[in-house]
Design a protein around this motif. Structure first.
Motif, PDB file in Angstrom:
ATOM      1  N   ILE A  37      -5.209  10.743  18.046  1.00 27.99           N
ATOM      2  CA  ILE A  37      -6.173  10.991  16.985  1.00 27.99           C
ATOM      3  C   ILE A  37      -6.150   9.844  15.983  1.00 27.99           C
ATOM      4  CG2 ILE A  37      -6.018  13.493  17.231  1.00 27.99           C
ATOM      5  CD1 ILE A  37      -4.341  13.523  14.665  1.00 27.99           C
ATOM      6  N   SER A  38      -7.261   9.671  15.316  1.00 25.23           N
ATOM      7  CA  SER A  38      -7.373   8.648  14.289  1.00 25.23           C
ATOM      8  C   SER A  38      -8.319   9.180  13.225  1.00 25.23           C
ATOM      9  CB  SER A  38      -7.917   7.348  14.894  1.00 25.23           C
ATOM     10  OG  SER A  38      -7.971   6.336  13.918  1.00 25.23           O
ATOM     11  N   PHE A  39      -7.885   9.122  11.962  1.00 22.70           N
ATOM     12  CA  PHE A  39      -8.737   9.594  10.874  1.00 22.70           C
ATOM     13  C   PHE A  39      -8.474   8.784   9.614  1.00 22.70           C
ATOM     14  CE2 PHE A  39      -4.912  12.174  10.805  1.00 22.70           C
ATOM     15  CZ  PHE A  39      -4.551  12.185   9.474  1.00 22.70           C
ATOM     16  N   ARG A  40      -9.455   8.810   8.720  1.00 21.63           N
ATOM     17  CA  ARG A  40      -9.344   8.057   7.466  1.00 21.63           C
ATOM     18  C   ARG A  40      -8.918   8.972   6.326  1.00 21.63           C
ATOM     19  NH1 ARG A  40     -14.435   4.454   6.320  1.00 21.63           N
ATOM     20  NH2 ARG A  40     -15.132   6.448   5.537  1.00 21.63           N
ATOM     21  N   GLY A  41      -8.340   8.359   5.323  1.00 22.99           N
ATOM     22  CA  GLY A  41      -7.962   9.090   4.132  1.00 22.99           C
ATOM     23  C   GLY A  41      -7.934   8.166   2.928  1.00 22.99           C
ATOM     24  N   ILE A  42      -7.756   8.779   1.784  1.00 17.07           N
ATOM     25  CA  ILE A  42      -7.657   8.038   0.525  1.00 17.07           C
ATOM     26  C   ILE A  42      -6.454   8.574  -0.229  1.00 17.07           C
ATOM     27  CG2 ILE A  42      -8.738   7.652  -1.724  1.00 17.07           C
ATOM     28  CD1 ILE A  42     -11.428   7.789  -0.309  1.00 17.07           C
ATOM     29  N   THR A  43      -5.675   7.676  -0.825  1.00 14.87           N
ATOM     30  CA  THR A  43      -4.569   8.061  -1.691  1.00 14.87           C
ATOM     31  C   THR A  43      -4.845   7.524  -3.081  1.00 14.87           C
ATOM     32  OG1 THR A  43      -3.025   7.988   0.159  1.00 14.87           O
ATOM     33  CG2 THR A  43      -2.067   7.962  -2.047  1.00 14.87           C
ATOM     34  N   VAL A  44      -4.685   8.402  -4.081  1.00 10.73           N
ATOM     35  CA  VAL A  44      -4.857   8.027  -5.478  1.00 10.73           C
ATOM     36  C   VAL A  44      -3.479   8.069  -6.132  1.00 10.73           C
ATOM     37  CG1 VAL A  44      -5.947   8.609  -7.676  1.00 10.73           C
ATOM     38  CG2 VAL A  44      -7.179   9.016  -5.528  1.00 10.73           C
ATOM     39  N   TYR A  45      -3.090   6.953  -6.715  1.00 13.95           N
ATOM     40  CA  TYR A  45      -1.808   6.855  -7.415  1.00 13.95           C
ATOM     41  C   TYR A  45      -2.066   6.806  -8.915  1.00 13.95           C
ATOM     42  CZ  TYR A  45      -0.055   5.436  -2.836  1.00 13.95           C
ATOM     43  OH  TYR A  45       0.260   5.387  -1.497  1.00 13.95           O
ATOM     44  N   ASP A  46      -1.505   7.769  -9.653  1.00 14.19           N
ATOM     45  CA  ASP A  46      -1.569   7.743 -11.118  1.00 14.19           C
ATOM     46  C   ASP A  46      -0.312   7.051 -11.622  1.00 14.19           C
ATOM     47  OD1 ASP A  46      -4.010   9.234 -11.460  1.00 14.19           O
ATOM     48  OD2 ASP A  46      -2.888  11.019 -10.852  1.00 14.19           O
ATOM     49  N   VAL A  47      -0.497   6.063 -12.486  1.00 15.80           N
ATOM     50  CA  VAL A  47       0.605   5.234 -12.964  1.00 15.80           C
ATOM     51  C   VAL A  47       0.663   5.301 -14.487  1.00 15.80           C
ATOM     52  CG1 VAL A  47       1.518   2.880 -13.002  1.00 15.80           C
ATOM     53  CG2 VAL A  47       0.241   3.691 -11.003  1.00 15.80           C
ATOM     54  N   ASP A  48       1.883   5.356 -15.036  1.00 16.95           N
ATOM     55  CA  ASP A  48       2.085   5.320 -16.489  1.00 16.95           C
ATOM     56  C   ASP A  48       3.303   4.453 -16.774  1.00 16.95           C
ATOM     57  OD1 ASP A  48       1.669   5.944 -19.194  1.00 16.95           O
ATOM     58  OD2 ASP A  48       3.048   7.650 -19.075  1.00 16.95           O
ATOM     59  N   VAL A  49       3.156   3.498 -17.621  1.00 16.54           N
ATOM     60  CA  VAL A  49       4.212   2.561 -18.004  1.00 16.54           C
ATOM     61  C   VAL A  49       4.802   1.895 -16.753  1.00 16.54           C
ATOM     62  CG1 VAL A  49       6.225   2.218 -19.500  1.00 16.54           C
ATOM     63  CG2 VAL A  49       4.728   4.150 -19.922  1.00 16.54           C
ATOM     64  N   GLY A  50       3.939   1.587 -15.807  1.00 16.57           N
ATOM     65  CA  GLY A  50       4.374   0.890 -14.606  1.00 16.57           C
ATOM     66  C   GLY A  50       5.093   1.752 -13.591  1.00 16.57           C
ATOM     67  N   LEU A  51       5.154   3.070 -13.818  1.00 16.23           N
ATOM     68  CA  LEU A  51       5.849   3.974 -12.891  1.00 16.23           C
ATOM     69  C   LEU A  51       4.866   4.968 -12.278  1.00 16.23           C
ATOM     70  CD1 LEU A  51       8.991   4.766 -15.057  1.00 16.23           C
ATOM     71  CD2 LEU A  51       8.840   3.177 -13.132  1.00 16.23           C
ATOM     72  N   LEU A  52       5.049   5.248 -11.005  1.00 16.02           N
ATOM     73  CA  LEU A  52       4.214   6.215 -10.305  1.00 16.02           C
ATOM     74  C   LEU A  52       4.469   7.605 -10.865  1.00 16.02           C
ATOM     75  CD1 LEU A  52       2.272   6.806  -7.957  1.00 16.02           C
ATOM     76  CD2 LEU A  52       4.283   7.062  -6.512  1.00 16.02           C
ATOM     77  N   GLN A  53       3.404   8.270 -11.306  1.00 12.97           N
ATOM     78  CA  GLN A  53       3.530   9.615 -11.871  1.00 12.97           C
ATOM     79  C   GLN A  53       3.065  10.697 -10.889  1.00 12.97           C
ATOM     80  OE1 GLN A  53       4.983  10.097 -14.946  1.00 12.97           O
ATOM     81  NE2 GLN A  53       5.349   7.907 -14.719  1.00 12.97           N
ATOM     82  N   ARG A  54       2.037  10.363 -10.096  1.00 13.89           N
ATOM     83  CA  ARG A  54       1.500  11.344  -9.166  1.00 13.89           C
ATOM     84  C   ARG A  54       0.824  10.618  -8.015  1.00 13.89           C
ATOM     85  NH1 ARG A  54      -1.435  15.497 -12.094  1.00 13.89           N
ATOM     86  NH2 ARG A  54      -2.566  13.733 -12.950  1.00 13.89           N
ATOM     87  N   GLU A  55       0.914  11.217  -6.836  1.00 20.93           N
ATOM     88  CA  GLU A  55       0.230  10.715  -5.656  1.00 20.93           C
ATOM     89  C   GLU A  55      -0.617  11.857  -5.104  1.00 20.93           C
ATOM     90  OE1 GLU A  55       1.503   8.618  -1.494  1.00 20.93           O
ATOM     91  OE2 GLU A  55       2.615  10.386  -2.097  1.00 20.93           O
TER      92      GLU A  55
END
Length: 72
Positions: A37-55
């Motif tokens: 199988i092959s499928f597309r997706g999108i990941t959104v990274y929320d960043v604060d003060v240079g650190l990943l807060q949420r994915e």
């Protein structure tokens, strides 16, 4: 796409369905099909003060259904 507080990445996943897929992805267990199988997706990274807060990941479940032969 990237800004001061967010980064967005579009990606493609390719793999072989060799293990059961359990809820919550599908409402019932989908037994292995051996299909590639092959499928597309999108990941959104929320960043604060240079650190990943949420994915947050968005995937194309419709394509996964079709490629696995799942009937809805």
């Amino acid at each position: 796409i990237a800004g001061d507080s967010v980064a967005v990445v579009q990606w493609t996943f390719t793999g072989i369905h060799s293990q059961p897929i359990h809820p919550p992805i599908f409402s019932e267990v989908i037994e292995p099909t051996g299909r590639t199988i092959s499928f597309r997706g999108i990941t959104v990274y929320d960043v604060d003060v240079g650190l990943l807060q949420r994915e947050t990941v968005y995937i194309d479940l419709a394509t996964i259904f079709v490629e696995l032969g799942v009937e809805v």
